[in-house]
Design an enzyme around this catalytic site. Structure first.
Site, PDB file in Angstrom:
ATOM      1  N   ASP A  68      28.423  32.762  41.483  1.00  8.06           N
ATOM      2  CA  ASP A  68      29.584  33.134  40.657  1.00  8.06           C
ATOM      3  C   ASP A  68      30.586  33.901  41.524  1.00  8.06           C
ATOM      4  OD1 ASP A  68      31.299  33.514  38.596  1.00  8.06           O
ATOM      5  OD2 ASP A  68      30.098  35.033  37.571  1.00  8.06           O
ATOM      6  N   HIS A 122      36.767  29.933  40.486  1.00  5.88           N
ATOM      7  CA  HIS A 122      37.869  29.664  41.418  1.00  5.88           C
ATOM      8  C   HIS A 122      38.994  29.046  40.586  1.00  5.88           C
ATOM      9  CE1 HIS A 122      39.614  28.553  45.387  1.00  5.88           C
ATOM     10  NE2 HIS A 122      40.087  27.514  44.715  1.00  5.88           N
ATOM     11  N   GLU A 125      34.631  26.247  41.115  1.00 10.06           N
ATOM     12  CA  GLU A 125      35.945  25.885  40.617  1.00 10.06           C
ATOM     13  C   GLU A 125      35.774  25.294  39.218  1.00 10.06           C
ATOM     14  OE1 GLU A 125      38.508  23.875  43.413  1.00 10.06           O
ATOM     15  OE2 GLU A 125      40.203  23.977  42.028  1.00 10.06           O
ATOM     16  N   ASP A 136      43.642  24.935  41.015  1.00  9.26           N
ATOM     17  CA  ASP A 136      44.878  24.861  41.804  1.00  9.26           C
ATOM     18  C   ASP A 136      45.990  24.299  40.918  1.00  9.26           C
ATOM     19  OD1 ASP A 136      43.478  22.275  41.912  1.00  9.26           O
ATOM     20  OD2 ASP A 136      45.073  21.633  43.242  1.00  9.26           O
TER      21      ASP A 136
HETATM   22  O1  9MR Z   1      36.017  17.013  42.339  1.00  9.33           O
HETATM   23  C1  9MR Z   1      36.342  16.698  43.688  1.00  9.33           C
HETATM   24  C2  9MR Z   1      35.071  16.441  44.452  1.00  9.33           C
HETATM   25  O2  9MR Z   1      34.448  15.264  43.967  1.00  9.33           O
HETATM   26  C3  9MR Z   1      35.364  16.309  45.939  1.00  9.33           C
HETATM   27  O3  9MR Z   1      34.137  16.220  46.637  1.00  9.33           O
HETATM   28  C4  9MR Z   1      36.158  17.508  46.413  1.00  9.33           C
HETATM   29  C5  9MR Z   1      36.524  17.441  47.895  1.00  9.33           C
HETATM   30  O4  9MR Z   1      37.403  16.409  48.137  1.00  9.33           O
HETATM   31  O5  9MR Z   1      37.360  17.624  45.663  1.00  9.33           O
HETATM   32  C6  9MR Z   1      37.142  17.838  44.297  1.00  9.33           C
HETATM   33  O6  9MR Z   1      38.356  17.878  43.640  1.00  9.33           O
HETATM   34  C7  9MR Z   1      39.185  19.000  43.855  1.00  9.33           C
HETATM   35  C8  9MR Z   1      40.562  18.456  44.208  1.00  9.33           C
HETATM   36  O7  9MR Z   1      40.518  17.830  45.455  1.00  9.33           O
HETATM   37  C9  9MR Z   1      41.638  19.516  44.170  1.00  9.33           C
HETATM   38  N1  9MR Z   1      41.624  20.259  42.942  1.00  9.33           N
HETATM   39  C10 9MR Z   1      40.331  20.861  42.671  1.00  9.33           C
HETATM   40  C11 9MR Z   1      39.271  19.795  42.555  1.00  9.33           C
HETATM   41  C12 9MR Z   1      37.925  20.381  42.119  1.00  9.33           C
HETATM   42  O8  9MR Z   1      37.320  21.161  43.099  1.00  9.33           O
END
Ligand code: 9MR
Length: 565
Positions: free
Chosen positions: A539, A503, A548, A179
């Site tokens: 995937d 992602h 992601e 993102d």
């Molecule tokens: O890495 C983060 C993970 O530990 C959390 O469980 C999750 C849900 O809150 O969010 C992950 O971080 C994401 C972030 O909130 C937004 N950008 C992408 C991150 C990776 O998925």
């Protein structure tokens, strides 16, 4: 084709619904697709019944390099696989190899050689260039097909939760993940990890040309130029009173568009209450800027001083505001949370890094007082992660070389680090795929948990110089690069079989079939309630829970690869 071969291939096809790449080898033979250093332990795993020998073929030779029996089967609960080990450690001749198992066919190709981690290292650090916000980006000369126009440029708006009105310049920094958000807390551990990677490998990294935009224009080593791009952004997120806002994002996640297509305004987001800035973000900046004061000093004194001043003012702010928490998004904002109900570990890290950089005992006093709030120190079950940086604090204290250090407490931390590293190593040696995760560690970003265990082992190795720790860090890398239940490298463009559908907005939107290179995907995540946990990876670009990418996942990968160079 025998029944057994068909069985071995079918699950692989079902597991990768989006992938267009079909394995040109039998995925029942799992091997690291980078390969092995000449003198390290070399293993591959087979998950199909076989009573045949394993034959190692070296490219260019029509005589087997080695013929050895495949080991006995043993059950691996986390993956549900029956694993047979092929141990070809005695093979030391550099070259490209495949493993053939009679009746099964061949494994993915891999190399034996001492330089084999150079390219993956370069790709994984250059992946950060590919996350740069507010600037035109190109991954030429290595990957000229990957480029974008600057997005998220101009002034950002203060969101009501920031306690201010008007606009602020927060251009720059790395996009967090797939993102376009930029989040201080996650930037903190990422930037700190990368600066450690530099500090601990400076003899190898200081002269390395990485072809970043600053190459040839700056007296700072390329590696540090890349990190500075994000550090400069973190400094912009600091208010004049020393405190830092939590994040700079649009109100919602954008669609799958290129950076310059995302026209929603960037907003500076705070807690919406109290001091509006928060203790976790601010303490993370204090820790990271304190490391920067050490790392940049030989190359750019003024910048090092600027970072130290920022670290001091951030630290003072956290002393005055120890419990300003960002726990959930304010109204109107739905981007990533990085909420944390406990800022003590971030303060601990800041105190430890400031002590290490300045030698001032007041920081050491704070560190020890805070550290004693927990009954234990480092353990084999607590790797660092964005919500929990206490291990970073303790490890930096273990690595501190200052005459006024509290030797008694440091010895305790070093002792505990050794016990933790022994525990992680023992787990790796017991695990079917020689990797460190416990059954309950297949959560969001589990691949980064593997990488962070590798980081702990690397730190332990820097103190204890134990070959077993070094081998264990290598084993973590081998898992990430293909020696796993999927026979799949988890890093884009590394290995013959790597993620095609992360992602990652610009990988999807740029019109190039393959994703941006050098990115570690999150990996198996069993929060779907399915079993076995190690198999819960897909995937699929829509599946952000498992596929992601994120800067805090690539950073410990860079750390481990730097150690393997
Ligand atoms: O890495 C983060 C993970 O530990 C959390 O469980 C999750 C849900 O809150 O969010 C992950 O971080 C994401 C972030 O909130 C937004 N950008 C992408 C991150 C990776 O998925």
């Amino acid at each position: 084709m025998s029944c057994l071969i068909a069985l071995a291939l079918v699950p692989a096809m079902q597991d990768f619904p989006n992938a267009t790449q079909t394995a040109p080898f039998n995925t029942a033979i799992k091997v690291c697709q980078i390969g092995f250093k000449t003198s390290e332990s070399k293993m591959a795993m087979v998950t199909t019944q076989t009573d045949g020998d394993a034959i190692l073929w070296r490219k260019g030779s029509d005589r087997p390099a080695l013929v050895i029996p495949v080991g006995p089967a043993s059950a691996d609960a986390d993956s549900g696989d029956e694993i047979r080990v092929i141990d070809f450690s005695k093979l030391r001749t550099p070259g490209e190899y495949t493993i053939e198992v009679k009746g099964l066919g061949k494994s993915a190709p891999f190399r034996i050689g001492d330089d084999i981690f150079a390219k993956p290292f370069r790709m994984s650090i250059r992946a950060f260039t590919g996350q740069r916000a507010s600037t035109d980006v190109s991954l030429a000369p290595d990957f000229p097909q990957y480029h974008y126009k600057a997005g998220h440029i101009g002034m950002a708006e203060y969101h009501a939760s920031s306690g201010k009105a008007g606009q602020r310049d927060v251009a720059g920094g790395w996009y967090d993940a797939g993102d376009y958000g930029r989040y201080m807390v996650n930037s903190g551990i990422t930037t700190g990890t990368l600066l450690w990677a530099f500090e601990m490998n400076s003899s190898k990294l200081a002269k390395l040309k990485l072809d970043v935009p600053e190459t040839g224009k700056s007296r700072i080593p390329d590696f540090l130029s890349e990190v500075k791009y994000n550090l400069d952004w973190m400094l912009k997120m600091q208010d004049t009173d020393g405190g830092c806002w939590h994040k700079a994002t649009t109100a919602n996640f954008s669609g799958f568009i290129m950076p310059d297509q995302d026209k929603s305004p960037v907003q500076v987001v705070g807690t919406g209450k109290g001091a509006f800035k928060n203790s976790t973000a601010t303490a993370d900046l204090a820790a990271v800027a304190a490391i920067a004061a050490r790392a940049y000093r030989p190359y750019h004194r003024d910048y090092a001083n600027k970072c130290l001043n920022a670290a001091r003012s951030a630290y003072q702010w956290v002393r005055d505001h120890p419990n300003e928490l960002f726990q959930r998004n304010p109204q109107g904002i739905s981007t990533g949370g990085y909420g944390d109900g406990d800022a003590r570990d971030e303060r601990l890290w800041a105190a430890a890094e400031l002590y290490r950089s300045t030698g001032e005992v007041s920081f050491q006093d704070d560190f020890i007082a805070l550290a004693k709030l927990w009954p234990d120190t480092l353990t084999d079950s607590a790797p660092p992660g964005w919500p929990q940086v206490r291990p970073m604090a303790l490890m930096t204290f273990a690595m501190t070389k200052l005459s006024n250090i509290d030797k008694g407490y440091q010895n305790r931390v070093i002792h505990d680090l050794g016990v933790a590293a022994d525990g992680i190593t023992a787990r790796i040696n017991k695990n079917g795929y020689c990797m460190p995760l416990k059954t309950n560690e297949y959560y969001w970003g589990s691949n980064s948990v593997v990488a962070n265990y590798a980081l702990m082992l690397g730190v332990a190795d820097s103190i204890f110089h134990k070959p077993a720790y070094r081998q264990a860090t290598m084993d973590c890398l081998h898992y990430l690069f293909g020696r796993n239940t999927f026979a799949q490298s988890f890093v884009t463009h590394v290995g013959v079989y790597s993620p095609l559908n992360p992602h990652h907005r610009w990988s999807v939107a740029d019109g190039v079939r393959e994703p941006w290179p050098g990115l570690l995907v999150g990996g198996p995540n069993a929060d779907n309630g399915q079993k076995p946990p190690a198999k819960q990876w897909f995937d699929d670009w829509k599946n952000y829970r498992v596929n992601e990418v994120a800067i805090n996942w690539n950073a410990p990968l860079v750390f481990a690869l730097a150690g393997a160079l």
